[in-house]
Every structure is written in structure tokens, then in C-alpha cells.
Design a protein around this motif. Sequence first.
Motif, PDB file in Angstrom:
ATOM      1  N   GLU B  58       8.967 -39.328 119.888  1.00  0.00           N
ATOM      2  CA  GLU B  58       8.821 -37.890 120.083  1.00  0.00           C
ATOM      3  C   GLU B  58       8.376 -37.609 121.511  1.00  0.00           C
ATOM      4  OE1 GLU B  58       9.517 -35.456 117.565  1.00  0.00           O
ATOM      5  OE2 GLU B  58      10.459 -37.294 116.853  1.00  0.00           O
ATOM      6  N   SER B  59       8.545 -36.357 121.877  1.00  0.00           N
ATOM      7  CA  SER B  59       8.147 -35.942 123.217  1.00  0.00           C
ATOM      8  C   SER B  59       6.666 -36.238 123.428  1.00  0.00           C
ATOM      9  CB  SER B  59       8.415 -34.438 123.377  1.00  0.00           C
ATOM     10  OG  SER B  59       7.944 -33.984 124.613  1.00  0.00           O
ATOM     11  N   GLY B  60       6.359 -36.862 124.550  1.00  0.00           N
ATOM     12  CA  GLY B  60       4.974 -37.179 124.863  1.00  0.00           C
ATOM     13  C   GLY B  60       4.573 -38.596 124.498  1.00  0.00           C
ATOM     14  N   PHE B  61       5.455 -39.313 123.819  1.00  0.00           N
ATOM     15  CA  PHE B  61       5.182 -40.688 123.429  1.00  0.00           C
ATOM     16  C   PHE B  61       6.280 -41.590 123.990  1.00  0.00           C
ATOM     17  CE2 PHE B  61       1.729 -39.745 120.614  1.00  0.00           C
ATOM     18  CZ  PHE B  61       2.004 -38.492 120.107  1.00  0.00           C
ATOM     19  N   VAL B  62       5.871 -42.732 124.555  1.00  0.00           N
ATOM     20  CA  VAL B  62       6.837 -43.640 125.176  1.00  0.00           C
ATOM     21  C   VAL B  62       6.687 -45.043 124.632  1.00  0.00           C
ATOM     22  CG1 VAL B  62       7.040 -42.278 127.287  1.00  0.00           C
ATOM     23  CG2 VAL B  62       5.298 -44.062 127.135  1.00  0.00           C
ATOM     24  N   ILE B  63       7.776 -45.776 124.716  1.00  0.00           N
ATOM     25  CA  ILE B  63       7.832 -47.120 124.146  1.00  0.00           C
ATOM     26  C   ILE B  63       6.864 -48.070 124.828  1.00  0.00           C
ATOM     27  CG2 ILE B  63       9.756 -47.821 125.612  1.00  0.00           C
ATOM     28  CD1 ILE B  63      10.819 -49.456 123.227  1.00  0.00           C
ATOM     29  N   ASP B  64       6.638 -47.905 126.121  1.00  0.00           N
ATOM     30  CA  ASP B  64       5.732 -48.818 126.824  1.00  0.00           C
ATOM     31  C   ASP B  64       4.309 -48.700 126.308  1.00  0.00           C
ATOM     32  OD1 ASP B  64       7.334 -48.540 130.105  1.00  0.00           O
ATOM     33  OD2 ASP B  64       7.828 -49.702 128.316  1.00  0.00           O
ATOM     34  N   LYS B  65       3.943 -47.530 125.889  1.00  0.00           N
ATOM     35  CA  LYS B  65       2.589 -47.274 125.399  1.00  0.00           C
ATOM     36  C   LYS B  65       2.471 -47.605 123.907  1.00  0.00           C
ATOM     37  CE  LYS B  65      -1.593 -45.481 125.323  1.00  0.00           C
ATOM     38  NZ  LYS B  65      -2.743 -46.162 125.961  1.00  0.00           N
ATOM     39  N   PHE B  66       3.524 -47.288 123.157  1.00  0.00           N
ATOM     40  CA  PHE B  66       3.505 -47.466 121.701  1.00  0.00           C
ATOM     41  C   PHE B  66       4.726 -48.259 121.225  1.00  0.00           C
ATOM     42  CE2 PHE B  66      -0.056 -44.739 120.893  1.00  0.00           C
ATOM     43  CZ  PHE B  66       0.023 -43.702 121.807  1.00  0.00           C
ATOM     44  N   PRO B  67       4.833 -49.519 121.597  1.00  0.00           N
ATOM     45  CA  PRO B  67       5.977 -50.302 121.115  1.00  0.00           C
ATOM     46  C   PRO B  67       5.926 -50.476 119.605  1.00  0.00           C
ATOM     47  CG  PRO B  67       4.430 -51.680 122.329  1.00  0.00           C
ATOM     48  CD  PRO B  67       3.971 -50.273 122.511  1.00  0.00           C
ATOM     49  N   ILE B  68       7.091 -50.403 118.995  1.00  0.00           N
ATOM     50  CA  ILE B  68       7.211 -50.476 117.540  1.00  0.00           C
ATOM     51  C   ILE B  68       8.200 -51.564 117.177  1.00  0.00           C
ATOM     52  CG2 ILE B  68       8.192 -49.247 115.542  1.00  0.00           C
ATOM     53  CD1 ILE B  68       7.060 -46.656 116.735  1.00  0.00           C
ATOM     54  N   SER B  69       7.871 -52.304 116.134  1.00  0.00           N
ATOM     55  CA  SER B  69       8.826 -53.266 115.576  1.00  0.00           C
ATOM     56  C   SER B  69       9.172 -52.862 114.162  1.00  0.00           C
ATOM     57  CB  SER B  69       8.249 -54.684 115.586  1.00  0.00           C
ATOM     58  OG  SER B  69       7.348 -54.860 114.520  1.00  0.00           O
ATOM     59  N   ARG B  70      10.406 -53.183 113.746  1.00  0.00           N
ATOM     60  CA  ARG B  70      10.835 -52.891 112.370  1.00  0.00           C
ATOM     61  C   ARG B  70      11.754 -54.034 111.954  1.00  0.00           C
ATOM     62  NH1 ARG B  70      12.303 -48.696 108.590  1.00  0.00           N
ATOM     63  NH2 ARG B  70      12.041 -49.966 106.727  1.00  0.00           N
ATOM     64  N   PRO B  71      11.169 -55.175 111.642  1.00  0.00           N
ATOM     65  CA  PRO B  71      11.985 -56.359 111.396  1.00  0.00           C
ATOM     66  C   PRO B  71      12.746 -56.336 110.079  1.00  0.00           C
ATOM     67  CG  PRO B  71       9.671 -56.846 111.042  1.00  0.00           C
ATOM     68  CD  PRO B  71       9.726 -55.468 111.609  1.00  0.00           C
ATOM     69  N   ASN B  72      12.263 -55.591 109.094  1.00  0.00           N
ATOM     70  CA  ASN B  72      12.950 -55.536 107.807  1.00  0.00           C
ATOM     71  C   ASN B  72      12.648 -54.206 107.129  1.00  0.00           C
ATOM     72  OD1 ASN B  72      10.424 -55.804 106.309  1.00  0.00           O
ATOM     73  ND2 ASN B  72      10.464 -57.944 106.987  1.00  0.00           N
ATOM     74  N   LEU B  73      13.113 -54.063 105.898  1.00  0.00           N
ATOM     75  CA  LEU B  73      13.032 -52.771 105.219  1.00  0.00           C
ATOM     76  C   LEU B  73      11.672 -52.500 104.579  1.00  0.00           C
ATOM     77  CD1 LEU B  73      16.564 -52.695 103.546  1.00  0.00           C
ATOM     78  CD2 LEU B  73      15.756 -51.262 105.417  1.00  0.00           C
ATOM     79  N   THR B  74      10.729 -53.425 104.688  1.00  0.00           N
ATOM     80  CA  THR B  74       9.424 -53.216 104.063  1.00  0.00           C
ATOM     81  C   THR B  74       8.260 -53.316 105.046  1.00  0.00           C
ATOM     82  OG1 THR B  74       9.154 -55.557 103.508  1.00  0.00           O
ATOM     83  CG2 THR B  74      10.267 -54.155 101.870  1.00  0.00           C
ATOM     84  N   PHE B  75       8.526 -53.493 106.322  1.00  0.00           N
ATOM     85  CA  PHE B  75       7.446 -53.795 107.262  1.00  0.00           C
ATOM     86  C   PHE B  75       7.707 -53.171 108.630  1.00  0.00           C
ATOM     87  CE2 PHE B  75       3.769 -56.204 108.392  1.00  0.00           C
ATOM     88  CZ  PHE B  75       3.944 -56.621 109.706  1.00  0.00           C
ATOM     89  N   SER B  76       6.620 -52.748 109.279  1.00  0.00           N
ATOM     90  CA  SER B  76       6.705 -52.237 110.640  1.00  0.00           C
ATOM     91  C   SER B  76       5.360 -52.459 111.323  1.00  0.00           C
ATOM     92  CB  SER B  76       7.047 -50.744 110.647  1.00  0.00           C
ATOM     93  OG  SER B  76       7.077 -50.231 111.970  1.00  0.00           O
ATOM     94  N   THR B  77       5.390 -52.543 112.639  1.00  0.00           N
ATOM     95  CA  THR B  77       4.153 -52.584 113.412  1.00  0.00           C
ATOM     96  C   THR B  77       4.200 -51.550 114.517  1.00  0.00           C
ATOM     97  OG1 THR B  77       4.895 -54.221 115.043  1.00  0.00           O
ATOM     98  CG2 THR B  77       3.897 -55.070 113.020  1.00  0.00           C
ATOM     99  N   LEU B  78       3.038 -51.030 114.831  1.00  0.00           N
ATOM    100  CA  LEU B  78       2.849 -50.124 115.966  1.00  0.00           C
ATOM    101  C   LEU B  78       1.782 -50.752 116.844  1.00  0.00           C
ATOM    102  CD1 LEU B  78       3.103 -47.202 117.335  1.00  0.00           C
ATOM    103  CD2 LEU B  78       1.066 -46.657 115.998  1.00  0.00           C
ATOM    104  N   THR B  79       2.072 -50.895 118.125  1.00  0.00           N
ATOM    105  CA  THR B  79       1.085 -51.399 119.073  1.00  0.00           C
ATOM    106  C   THR B  79       0.621 -50.256 119.960  1.00  0.00           C
ATOM    107  OG1 THR B  79       2.058 -53.624 119.069  1.00  0.00           O
ATOM    108  CG2 THR B  79       0.662 -53.037 120.940  1.00  0.00           C
ATOM    109  N   VAL B  80      -0.675 -50.144 120.099  1.00  0.00           N
ATOM    110  CA  VAL B  80      -1.246 -49.177 121.042  1.00  0.00           C
ATOM    111  C   VAL B  80      -1.659 -49.999 122.255  1.00  0.00           C
ATOM    112  CG1 VAL B  80      -2.927 -47.351 121.399  1.00  0.00           C
ATOM    113  CG2 VAL B  80      -2.101 -47.846 119.086  1.00  0.00           C
ATOM    114  N   SER B  81      -0.968 -49.787 123.360  1.00  0.00           N
ATOM    115  CA  SER B  81      -1.123 -50.651 124.526  1.00  0.00           C
ATOM    116  C   SER B  81      -2.056 -50.047 125.563  1.00  0.00           C
ATOM    117  CB  SER B  81       0.250 -50.885 125.183  1.00  0.00           C
ATOM    118  OG  SER B  81       1.161 -51.435 124.276  1.00  0.00           O
ATOM    119  N   ASN B  82      -2.706 -50.937 126.296  1.00  0.00           N
ATOM    120  CA  ASN B  82      -3.545 -50.518 127.419  1.00  0.00           C
ATOM    121  C   ASN B  82      -4.394 -49.307 127.023  1.00  0.00           C
ATOM    122  OD1 ASN B  82      -4.628 -50.402 130.016  1.00  0.00           O
ATOM    123  ND2 ASN B  82      -2.937 -49.163 130.798  1.00  0.00           N
ATOM    124  N   MET B  83      -5.206 -49.513 126.022  1.00  0.00           N
ATOM    125  CA  MET B  83      -5.906 -48.395 125.389  1.00  0.00           C
ATOM    126  C   MET B  83      -6.955 -47.730 126.288  1.00  0.00           C
ATOM    127  SD  MET B  83      -6.344 -49.591 121.449  1.00  0.00           S
ATOM    128  CE  MET B  83      -6.817 -51.285 121.811  1.00  0.00           C
TER     129      MET B  83
END
Lengths: 111, 116
Positions: B58-83
Motif C-alpha cells: 500500500e501507499s506509504g509502505f515499501v518492500i525494503d522496509k517490510f519484506p514479505i515472504s509467502r512460501p506456501n498457502l498456509t504461511f507468511s512472514t513479515l519483516t520489520v527492517s531497520n526498526m
Amino acid sequence: AQRVTQPEKLLSVFKGAPVELKCNYSYSGSPELFWYVQYSRQRLQLLLRHISRESIKGFTADLNKGETSFHLKKPFAQEEDSAMYYCALKSYIQGAQKLVFGQGTRLTINP
Amino acid sequence: SAVISQKPSRDICQRGTSLTIQCQVDSQVTMMFWYRQQPGQSLTLIATANQGSEATYESGFVIDKFPISRPNLTFSTLTVSNMSPEDSSIYLCSVDAPLAAGTEQFFGPGTRLTVL
């Protein structure tokens, strides 16, 4: 742009009194509206949706397209209704969907 | 319905570090969402993570700051970087799960992050 407005941040009523939580929306398409509730120490959960036209825990909400409103009502409040309530709009943009939330209203039912 | 769990439930981190939040669902879902709820504020969508494609931010959020993984249909991760302290929030995972009629969006319990 899509927007949901809940004008009351806090609302306090006495047990047995009627309660109305206000919600107004702005959306260019055909709206899908929801009320979510979060009780103390619990996760956010769906209370009701306008397309179901249902009454959940005594709450109802009618979509008024003319007034762009979706107010939540209950004729007789109970103490267990004390919670945080969020009005939400499901929007579809370029094939992607998302929920847009209002600011929330904290409802307190006094004994 | 869908039951969602998140790890960790809370954490206190130092500025400049990164934290990865995990979201596990008990059923296969196509659409997963990550929200942020800052203190006293409403929920704001960070990104939508569909399996097999890049996350949509969404507007105001970027991949470098909040990288997301979605390896399969039951799991995801959100990383909050350089907090920084401004990242102190509750982070919520949500899924859109099919019902008998239509779909419903279910929410995880949230991860309460405090950045010092």
C-alpha cells in the motif's frame, strides 16, 4: 478514494439503554460493509456484514446508500457488549481487494 | 473458518535491528494480508501477500522496509527492517477464507512490537 469515518472515538451508555455506533463511508463503487468487534484480550472478529442482513448478539446494521451510512444498533445494551468496534469497507481496485477500517469506537456499557 | 497463529506474540527490540513475524493458518488460503495498528489508531493495510506472486504494498509502505515472504498457502512472514521507535505497533496477519456463501476475513492475535 475509499474512506470510513466513525465520528465517535468513545461511547458510553447504561445497561438496557439503546446504543448506536455511527459509520459513514465514501466509495465510488457498490459498497460491501462490515462491523468488526474486539473484546478485551481477544482478537478482532467479524460481527456482521450488510449483505447478510442478519442480527448478531442483538446488533443490526442497515446500509443506507443515500446517506452513505452503516450505523450499528442495539435496542438494549448489555455489559458484555463493552468492546472496541470497527466499521470496515471492502474495496476492489484493479482486481485487488482490501478492507479499509474506520478509526474505531470504544463502547462502554455501564451497569 | 480459519484459525491464525502469530509468532512472536510480543517483542521489545533495539532500534536499527530487524524482526521477522510469522503467520500460520490452519487451512490453505490464497489471500493473506498484513496490517499495522499504531497506538490509539485504527488498522492500516501494509501489503497483500498472495502465494506465487510478489506482495503488493500500500501507499506509504515499501518492500525494503517490510519484506514479505509467502512460501506456501498456509504461511507468511513479515519483516520489520531497520526498526525505529515509530515502528512500535501491533502487527496483524489476516486471511480471506471461503465460507459457504462468500468469504470472511479472519485475523490473527497480533504481534505487539516495541522499539526502544
